[in-house]
Design a protein around this motif. Structure first.
Motif: not given
Length: 349
Positions: A70, A92, A94
């Motif tokens: 992130s 992930t 994000r």
């Protein structure tokens, strides 16, 4: 974007990187540590690039299974912003901003059960490799069960917005060959795909015999103001397959090509069981000579082999010359009724 579409159109924020152990990010001098931690370069430092597997490309961030990426990924000088390679799972991305890559903002290759969400992928494709067939802002190659959700994919310059492709002797996302993997059950949902140039807004396309692009879903996206065809399902090279893909409830407006193109290009191609349902399509353009230079909502084209079993149901089509343009298509179902308000709702040749 496949070559025949190109020809036709010519005619007319530090990185926060959390490991799978849940350790928070450290800031400092640009080292890569074990356990999935990533040290962000100090302010003003030139970002470092690492080899992205065997692709022949470099990446700012190499993600491993269980990692979370992130924050800001400034990929200046690197070919890719975030790369996850073969056998990786549960990655992930994000709340990230990924920009300034030479080619892709994000490239997932042979990755499974992962997600890219709530991120901005923009201003990538600044110095593209011409050998890359699909050089998108977000590129999924040979992936399965990957979700691309609620992102803004905008202003990418090389070859458009988001792609799903199979992997193999032809790796559509890199100069070097990959491993034979179909692209299966991936989802592109709720994204804003806008202002991308050079290639398709969203494309699902097959390049490798024995793999394919199958059972993928494009749903609830806004695809607008892209300088090419907004949404494509295609088999590009000989003996490839695109089957069981669905284009549902998207808003597709004011792009430089037909709203949806379903395309079989070469001998032995199979493009079948595509569902186009509940989309709002308006004010798009032509596919050059492939749609008689007329603005078109949905184009179905079999250049050699026919496109078969296309289900086109309850799409709202306005401000187009042709609602549906069909060439060499068989066993299609068209249930539009009064929702198709094109000048010529259905054209067959």
């Amino acid at each position: 974007m496949d070559a025949s579409l190109r020809r036709a159109l010519l005619a007319s924020r530090p990185v926060r990187f959390a490991s799978r152990l849940g350790v928070a990010v450290l800031f400092g001098g640009g080292l890569t540590l074990g356990g999935g931690l990533f040290m962000v370069p100090a302010a003003g430092a030139v970002p470092t690039c690492a080899p992205a597997g065997t692709t022949g490309l470099t990446a700012r961030v190499i993600a491993r299974s269980g990692d979370v990426v992130s924050g800001t990924v400034d990929a200046t000088g690197c070919d890719i912003g975030v790369y996850a390679g073969p056998g990786t799972w549960s990655v992930t991305v994000r709340n990230a901003t990924v920009s300034n890559a030479n080619d892709h903002g994000i490239l997932f290759q042979d990755v499974s059960n992962s997600i890219i969400e709530n991120s901005t992928i923009s201003n990538n494709g600044l110095a593209r490799h011409e050998a890359i067939a699909e050089d998108k802002g977000v590129q999924l190659v040979g992936t399965s069960n990957v979700m691309v959700r609620n992102n803004t994919v905008s202003g990418n310059l090389a070859d458009g917005g988001i792609a799903i492709n199979d992997d193999g002797p032809i790796n559509p996302g890199a100069p070097n060959p990959g491993y034979l993997h179909a692209a299966i059950k991936n989802t592109i949902q709720g994204n804003l795909v806008t202002g991308n140039s050079g290639g398709c807004g969203i494309v699902l396309s097959a390049y490798n015999s024995g793999a394919g692009v199958n059972s993928n879903l494009v749903v609830g996206n806004r695809v607008m103001n892209n300088q090419s065809v907004p949404v494509v399902v295609a088999a590009d090279t000989p003996n490839t397959t695109a089957s069981g893909n669905s284009i549902l409830s998207n808003v597709i407006t004011t792009n430089d090509g037909p709203g949806v193109v379903i395309h079989s290009n070469a001998p032995g191609d199979v493009v079948t069981r595509t569902t186009v349902y509940g989309n709002t399509i308006s004010g798009n353009a032509s596919l050059g000579p492939l749609t008689d230079f007329e603005d078109t909502g949905i184009a179905i084209r079999g250049e050699v082999e026919p496109v078969t079993r296309t289900f086109i149901v309850m799409n709202t089509i306005t401000n187009e010359h042709f609602g549906i343009f069909s060439h060499n298509a068989r066993y299609s179902l068209n249930l539009e009724g009064r929702m198709n308000q094109a000048t010529i709702p259905f054209h067959v040749e």
